[in-house]
Scaffold this motif. Sequence first.
Motif, mmCIF file in Angstrom:
data_model
loop_
_atom_site.group_PDB
_atom_site.id
_atom_site.type_symbol
_atom_site.label_atom_id
_atom_site.label_comp_id
_atom_site.label_asym_id
_atom_site.label_seq_id
_atom_site.Cartn_x
_atom_site.Cartn_y
_atom_site.Cartn_z
ATOM 1 N N VAL A 81 -52.542 26.049 14.409
ATOM 2 C CA VAL A 81 -51.584 26.147 13.312
ATOM 3 C C VAL A 81 -51.858 27.454 12.580
ATOM 4 O O VAL A 81 -53.013 27.762 12.266
ATOM 5 N N GLY A 82 -50.806 28.223 12.324
ATOM 6 C CA GLY A 82 -50.955 29.497 11.626
ATOM 7 C C GLY A 82 -51.676 29.317 10.299
ATOM 8 O O GLY A 82 -51.317 28.454 9.510
ATOM 9 N N GLY A 83 -52.730 30.105 10.093
ATOM 10 C CA GLY A 83 -53.513 29.999 8.867
ATOM 11 C C GLY A 83 -54.614 28.968 8.945
ATOM 12 O O GLY A 83 -55.309 28.740 7.949
ATOM 13 N N GLY A 84 -54.766 28.321 10.091
ATOM 14 C CA GLY A 84 -55.819 27.322 10.247
ATOM 15 C C GLY A 84 -55.604 26.104 9.367
ATOM 16 O O GLY A 84 -54.481 25.821 8.943
ATOM 17 N N PRO A 85 -56.663 25.377 9.057
ATOM 18 C CA PRO A 85 -56.531 24.172 8.233
ATOM 19 C C PRO A 85 -55.911 24.439 6.858
ATOM 20 O O PRO A 85 -55.113 23.652 6.366
ATOM 21 N N MET A 86 -56.273 25.572 6.248
ATOM 22 C CA MET A 86 -55.688 25.886 4.938
ATOM 23 C C MET A 86 -54.201 26.202 5.053
ATOM 24 O O MET A 86 -53.410 25.813 4.203
ATOM 25 N N GLY A 87 -53.815 26.892 6.113
ATOM 26 C CA GLY A 87 -52.397 27.178 6.338
ATOM 27 C C GLY A 87 -51.611 25.903 6.579
ATOM 28 O O GLY A 87 -50.473 25.761 6.120
ATOM 29 N N ALA A 88 -52.218 24.972 7.305
ATOM 30 C CA ALA A 88 -51.561 23.683 7.558
ATOM 31 C C ALA A 88 -51.391 22.910 6.254
ATOM 32 O O ALA A 88 -50.328 22.346 5.989
ATOM 33 N N ALA A 89 -52.442 22.884 5.417
ATOM 34 C CA ALA A 89 -52.360 22.187 4.133
ATOM 35 C C ALA A 89 -51.319 22.836 3.226
ATOM 36 O O ALA A 89 -50.562 22.144 2.542
ATOM 37 N N ARG A 90 -51.261 24.161 3.230
ATOM 38 C CA ARG A 90 -50.276 24.876 2.418
ATOM 39 C C ARG A 90 -48.852 24.536 2.868
ATOM 40 O O ARG A 90 -47.981 24.272 2.048
ATOM 41 N N ALA A 91 -48.627 24.526 4.187
ATOM 42 C CA ALA A 91 -47.296 24.200 4.710
ATOM 43 C C ALA A 91 -46.914 22.764 4.351
ATOM 44 O O ALA A 91 -45.772 22.498 3.965
ATOM 45 N N ALA A 92 -47.870 21.839 4.459
ATOM 46 C CA ALA A 92 -47.594 20.443 4.106
ATOM 47 C C ALA A 92 -47.242 20.317 2.627
ATOM 48 O O ALA A 92 -46.293 19.620 2.252
ATOM 49 N N ALA A 93 -47.988 21.005 1.776
ATOM 50 C CA ALA A 93 -47.711 20.970 0.330
ATOM 51 C C ALA A 93 -46.334 21.557 0.032
ATOM 52 O O ALA A 93 -45.588 21.022 -0.799
ATOM 53 N N GLU A 94 -45.978 22.645 0.710
ATOM 54 C CA GLU A 94 -44.656 23.261 0.510
ATOM 55 C C GLU A 94 -43.546 22.320 0.966
ATOM 56 O O GLU A 94 -42.503 22.220 0.315
ATOM 57 N N LEU A 95 -43.761 21.630 2.078
ATOM 58 C CA LEU A 95 -42.753 20.668 2.547
ATOM 59 C C LEU A 95 -42.509 19.596 1.497
ATOM 60 O O LEU A 95 -41.358 19.284 1.181
ATOM 61 N N LEU A 96 -43.588 19.037 0.965
ATOM 62 C CA LEU A 96 -43.445 18.005 -0.074
ATOM 63 C C LEU A 96 -42.764 18.561 -1.317
ATOM 64 O O LEU A 96 -41.844 17.936 -1.865
ATOM 65 N N ALA A 97 -43.202 19.724 -1.757
ATOM 66 C CA ALA A 97 -42.632 20.311 -2.981
ATOM 67 C C ALA A 97 -41.147 20.584 -2.809
ATOM 68 O O ALA A 97 -40.344 20.284 -3.698
ATOM 69 N N ARG A 98 -40.768 21.150 -1.682
ATOM 70 C CA ARG A 98 -39.359 21.504 -1.472
ATOM 71 C C ARG A 98 -38.482 20.279 -1.253
ATOM 72 O O ARG A 98 -37.298 20.306 -1.555
ATOM 73 N N ALA A 99 -39.069 19.202 -0.738
ATOM 74 C CA ALA A 99 -38.282 17.972 -0.544
ATOM 75 C C ALA A 99 -37.898 17.352 -1.861
ATOM 76 O O ALA A 99 -36.864 16.687 -1.961
ATOM 77 N N PHE A 100 -38.727 17.537 -2.890
ATOM 78 C CA PHE A 100 -38.499 16.864 -4.169
ATOM 79 C C PHE A 100 -38.154 17.799 -5.303
ATOM 80 O O PHE A 100 -38.130 17.384 -6.457
ATOM 81 N N ALA A 101 -37.901 19.072 -5.019
ATOM 82 C CA ALA A 101 -37.582 20.030 -6.067
ATOM 83 C C ALA A 101 -36.095 20.382 -6.026
ATOM 84 O O ALA A 101 -35.505 20.483 -4.948
ATOM 85 N N LEU A 102 -35.530 20.589 -7.175
ATOM 86 C CA LEU A 102 -34.170 21.106 -7.267
ATOM 87 C C LEU A 102 -34.212 22.608 -7.016
ATOM 88 O O LEU A 102 -35.202 23.267 -7.329
ATOM 89 N N PRO A 103 -33.149 23.200 -6.467
ATOM 90 C CA PRO A 103 -33.161 24.638 -6.170
ATOM 91 C C PRO A 103 -33.486 25.511 -7.379
ATOM 92 O O PRO A 103 -34.030 26.583 -7.227
#
Length: 105
Positions: A81-103
């Motif tokens: 995964v690009g960025g290793g474990p930290m990159g994976a955690a960052r992508a997961a956090a971004e997915l959650l944030a963007r799923a529940f955030a208004l534009p």
Amino acid sequence: MANPWAGEVAIWLDGRRHVGKLTLGALAELEATLSEGSLIGMAERFESRRFSARDVLAILVAGLRGGGWQGTAEDLRTVEVGGGPMGAARAAAELLARAFALPEE
């Protein structure tokens, strides 16, 4: 290119760019695999940095599948995964944030 306004996140697997997105179906799949019991609880765990590698894996799989990827959690165990474990955690956090955030947020 991933469109953050549409909730999309770029996720790199073995040097190839994929688009992840937590669609309603992906969120339902994620909720079924969570030990937390709710997606809000999962988001709170990420905000307080109390998440596990299993949480990151489940979110990435759901997000990638929401973006059209046909793989499984088992497939992610053997890719870089690009960025290793930290990159994976960052992508997961971004997915959650963007799923529940208004534009506008």
